[in-house]
Design an enzyme around this catalytic site. Structure first.
Site, PDB file in Angstrom:
ATOM      1  N   TYR A 160     -12.856   8.341  10.026  1.00  0.00           N
ATOM      2  CA  TYR A 160     -11.475   8.845  10.119  1.00  0.00           C
ATOM      3  C   TYR A 160     -11.164   9.224  11.565  1.00  0.00           C
ATOM      4  O   TYR A 160     -10.124   8.845  12.113  1.00  0.00           O
ATOM      5  CB  TYR A 160     -11.331  10.042   9.180  1.00  0.00           C
ATOM      6  N   ILE A 193      -2.613  20.042   6.215  1.00  0.00           N
ATOM      7  CA  ILE A 193      -1.394  20.051   5.401  1.00  0.00           C
ATOM      8  C   ILE A 193      -1.743  20.646   4.044  1.00  0.00           C
ATOM      9  O   ILE A 193      -2.788  20.314   3.465  1.00  0.00           O
ATOM     10  CB  ILE A 193      -0.832  18.623   5.222  1.00  0.00           C
TER      11      ILE A 193
HETATM   12  N1  LIG Z   1      -3.592  16.036   4.543  1.00  0.00           N
HETATM   13  C1  LIG Z   1      -3.844  16.535   5.748  1.00  0.00           C
HETATM   14  O1  LIG Z   1      -4.303  17.682   5.895  1.00  0.00           O
HETATM   15  C2  LIG Z   1      -3.559  15.709   6.967  1.00  0.00           C
HETATM   16  C3  LIG Z   1      -3.048  14.413   6.872  1.00  0.00           C
HETATM   17  N2  LIG Z   1      -2.790  13.697   8.031  1.00  0.00           N
HETATM   18  C4  LIG Z   1      -2.249  12.350   7.967  1.00  0.00           C
HETATM   19  O2  LIG Z   1      -1.027  12.370   7.240  1.00  0.00           O
HETATM   20  C5  LIG Z   1      -0.843  11.129   6.554  1.00  0.00           C
HETATM   21  C6  LIG Z   1      -0.581  11.401   5.095  1.00  0.00           C
HETATM   22  O3  LIG Z   1      -1.600  12.231   4.595  1.00  0.00           O
HETATM   23  P1  LIG Z   1      -1.595  12.742   3.079  1.00  0.00           P
HETATM   24  O4  LIG Z   1      -0.215  12.822   2.573  1.00  0.00           O
HETATM   25  O5  LIG Z   1      -2.467  13.927   3.037  1.00  0.00           O
HETATM   26  O6  LIG Z   1      -2.379  11.519   2.407  1.00  0.00           O
HETATM   27  P2  LIG Z   1      -2.544  11.120   0.873  1.00  0.00           P
HETATM   28  O7  LIG Z   1      -3.935  10.603   0.738  1.00  0.00           O
HETATM   29  O8  LIG Z   1      -2.085  12.208  -0.031  1.00  0.00           O
HETATM   30  O9  LIG Z   1      -1.517   9.897   0.760  1.00  0.00           O
HETATM   31  C7  LIG Z   1      -1.738   8.700   1.424  1.00  0.00           C
HETATM   32  C8  LIG Z   1      -1.063   7.592   0.663  1.00  0.00           C
HETATM   33  O10 LIG Z   1      -1.341   6.358   1.329  1.00  0.00           O
HETATM   34  C9  LIG Z   1      -1.636   5.391   0.366  1.00  0.00           C
HETATM   35  N3  LIG Z   1      -2.516   4.366   0.909  1.00  0.00           N
HETATM   36  C10 LIG Z   1      -3.805   4.542   1.318  1.00  0.00           C
HETATM   37  N4  LIG Z   1      -4.302   3.371   1.725  1.00  0.00           N
HETATM   38  C11 LIG Z   1      -3.322   2.438   1.594  1.00  0.00           C
HETATM   39  C12 LIG Z   1      -3.249   1.056   1.863  1.00  0.00           C
HETATM   40  N5  LIG Z   1      -4.298   0.370   2.302  1.00  0.00           N
HETATM   41  N6  LIG Z   1      -2.078   0.427   1.652  1.00  0.00           N
HETATM   42  C13 LIG Z   1      -1.016   1.099   1.172  1.00  0.00           C
HETATM   43  N7  LIG Z   1      -1.023   2.407   0.899  1.00  0.00           N
HETATM   44  C14 LIG Z   1      -2.177   3.080   1.090  1.00  0.00           C
HETATM   45  C15 LIG Z   1      -2.338   6.143  -0.768  1.00  0.00           C
HETATM   46  O11 LIG Z   1      -2.274   5.431  -1.980  1.00  0.00           O
HETATM   47  C16 LIG Z   1      -1.558   7.452  -0.762  1.00  0.00           C
HETATM   48  O12 LIG Z   1      -0.458   7.384  -1.641  1.00  0.00           O
HETATM   49  C17 LIG Z   1      -2.110  10.309   6.828  1.00  0.00           C
HETATM   50  O13 LIG Z   1      -1.879   9.413   7.890  1.00  0.00           O
HETATM   51  C18 LIG Z   1      -3.138  11.355   7.224  1.00  0.00           C
HETATM   52  O14 LIG Z   1      -4.128  10.835   8.048  1.00  0.00           O
HETATM   53  C19 LIG Z   1      -3.009  14.231   9.261  1.00  0.00           C
HETATM   54  C20 LIG Z   1      -3.497  15.498   9.396  1.00  0.00           C
HETATM   55  C21 LIG Z   1      -3.804  16.340   8.273  1.00  0.00           C
HETATM   56  C1  LIG Z   2      -9.710  16.623   6.149  1.00  0.00           C
HETATM   57  C2  LIG Z   2      -8.607  17.520   6.660  1.00  0.00           C
HETATM   58  C3  LIG Z   2      -8.037  17.070   7.968  1.00  0.00           C
HETATM   59  C4  LIG Z   2      -8.163  15.620   8.237  1.00  0.00           C
HETATM   60  C5  LIG Z   2      -6.844  14.944   8.254  1.00  0.00           C
HETATM   61  O1  LIG Z   2      -6.376  14.553   7.168  1.00  0.00           O
HETATM   62  O2  LIG Z   2      -6.323  14.648   9.352  1.00  0.00           O
HETATM   63  C6  LIG Z   2      -9.120  18.933   6.866  1.00  0.00           C
HETATM   64  C7  LIG Z   2      -7.950  19.794   7.347  1.00  0.00           C
HETATM   65  C8  LIG Z   2      -8.215  21.196   6.804  1.00  0.00           C
HETATM   66  C9  LIG Z   2      -9.625  21.118   6.285  1.00  0.00           C
HETATM   67  C10 LIG Z   2     -10.054  22.200   5.311  1.00  0.00           C
HETATM   68  C11 LIG Z   2      -9.886  23.565   5.914  1.00  0.00           C
HETATM   69  O3  LIG Z   2     -10.502  23.621   7.196  1.00  0.00           O
HETATM   70  C12 LIG Z   2     -10.435  24.668   4.992  1.00  0.00           C
HETATM   71  C13 LIG Z   2     -11.822  24.413   4.510  1.00  0.00           C
HETATM   72  C14 LIG Z   2     -12.884  24.708   5.559  1.00  0.00           C
HETATM   73  C15 LIG Z   2     -14.249  24.433   5.053  1.00  0.00           C
HETATM   74  O4  LIG Z   2     -15.113  25.286   5.004  1.00  0.00           O
HETATM   75  C16 LIG Z   2     -14.432  23.060   4.578  1.00  0.00           C
HETATM   76  C17 LIG Z   2     -13.432  22.782   3.484  1.00  0.00           C
HETATM   77  C18 LIG Z   2     -11.972  23.040   3.902  1.00  0.00           C
HETATM   78  C19 LIG Z   2     -11.142  23.063   2.612  1.00  0.00           C
HETATM   79  C20 LIG Z   2     -11.526  21.962   4.899  1.00  0.00           C
HETATM   80  C21 LIG Z   2     -11.662  20.540   4.350  1.00  0.00           C
HETATM   81  C22 LIG Z   2     -11.147  19.468   5.329  1.00  0.00           C
HETATM   82  O5  LIG Z   2     -11.908  19.449   6.502  1.00  0.00           O
HETATM   83  C23 LIG Z   2      -9.685  19.749   5.700  1.00  0.00           C
HETATM   84  C24 LIG Z   2      -8.789  19.578   4.486  1.00  0.00           C
END
Ligand SMILES: NC(=O)C1=CN([C@@H]2O[C@H](COP(=O)(O)OP(=O)(O)OC[C@H]3O[C@@H](n4cnc5c(N)ncnc54)[C@H](O)[C@@H]3O)[C@@H](O)[C@H]2O)C=CC1
Ligand SMILES: C[C@H](CCC(=O)O)[C@H]1CC[C@H]2[C@@H]3[C@H](O)C[C@@H]4CC(=O)CC[C@]4(C)[C@H]3C[C@H](O)[C@]12C
Length: 257
Positions: A160, A193
């Protein structure tokens, strides 16, 4: 209101999380939204729930595997057939490997690179000619603070982390290369998020809650998808008309520590 009036947007990974929040906000701001996903039924269900509340929104779901070039061509052609043009692309969809540095195998690593980097490249390559014909366009790539710092920020996932680092460079490269055609390419860099799983672990484990507060000093310590969507909206809209290759960090202060 109406910050995207008259615009047509494609948002990848729109069935849940940030992609859904962006699609909803864009529709609220007057855009016609095509939300894509590899499991199209998930996007259809999510959009149907929004449309039940707001039948005036224009939101359609399309099947789309972002790592396949021909699927990008179909999605863009179908969007132009449906709405006449495309103005905005949000490259949001991405995956993680769930594997640590010393355990990850080549296939798992390459799968993440194929989706998170090659998928984004195909999107940029396929949409650029449409934007050029249309007199310009805006591409917003969703990156992560995981490309800037490691540990919790990249989920301890080397694939990632590397993929988001590559996507960061690809964005700057494309921003420069396409700028002369009136095409803007910018990124948001979210910190954590809020998801139901993360919220639950914060409520159940005070040690994790303390760690999150320390890692992300600005209250509320974790952004909602709606907070991040506001950054995406700004970069997508004409309000950011002179921004090119910008990196908008939205992370409650994670990377300033
Ligand atoms: N959740 C977090 O804490 C963070 C998320 N991000 C970024 O934000 C964006 C969205 O994240 P989330 O909403 O948490 O992700 P999520 O995993 O909830 O949603 C991602 C969506 O993309 C779709 N997807 C995955 N691979 C695919 C493919 N090959 N073709 C078409 N669709 C596909 C999945 O089916 C899913 O609906 C991502 O780019 C992630 O890297 C960045 C920082 C933190
Ligand atoms: C994987 C998430 C970020 C990557 C991305 O999607 O860009 C991480 C962002 C926040 C993390 C969690 C958070 O730091 C709280 C916990 C700390 C821990 O002890 C590990 C588990 C967490 C739930 C941790 C898990 C992931 O690293 C994140 C969701």
């Amino acid at each position: 209101m109406n910050r995207l009036e008259g615009k047509v947007a494609i948002v990848t990974g729109a069935g849940q999380g940030l992609g859904l929040a962006v699609s909803r906000l864009f529709a609220e701001e007057g855009a016609k939204v095509v939300g894509t996903g590899r499991h199209v039924e998930k996007v259809e269900r999510a959009f149907a729930a929004v449309l039940e509340e707001h039948p005036e929104f224009e939101m359609v779901a399309m099947q789309h595997e972002i790592s396949k070039r021909d699927e990008w061509e179909r999605v863009i052609e179908d969007t132009v057939a449906r709405f006449g043009k495309v103005d905005i692309l949000v490259n949001n969809a991405s995956v993680t490997s769930g594997k640590y540095l010393m355990d990850i195998d080549e296939d798992s690593f390459m799968n993440v690179m194929k989706i998170n980097v090659v998928g984004e490249l195909f999107g940029i390559q396929t949409i650029a000619p449409y934007f050029e014909k249309n007199g310009g366009g805006s591409i917003v790539n969703v990156n992560s603070i995981g490309s800037m710092v490691s540990g919790d920020a990249d989920g301890w996932d080397p694939a990632y982390s590397a993929s988001k680092g590559a996507a960061r460079s690809l964005t700057r490269h494309a921003a420069f290369q396409l700028s002369g055609k009136g095409i803007r390419v910018n990124s948001v860099f979210p910190g954590p998020i809020e998801t139901p799983m993360l919220r639950e672990s914060l409520q159940n484990d005070p040690a994790i809650a303390a760690r999150v507060e320390a890692n992300n000093p600005l209250p509320p310590h974790i952004s909602t998808a709606e907070h991040i969507a506001q950054g995406v909206l700004f970069l997508a809209s004409d309000e950011s008309a002179t921004m090119c290759g910008a990196e908008v960090v939205i992370d409650c202060g994670h990377v300033v520590i």
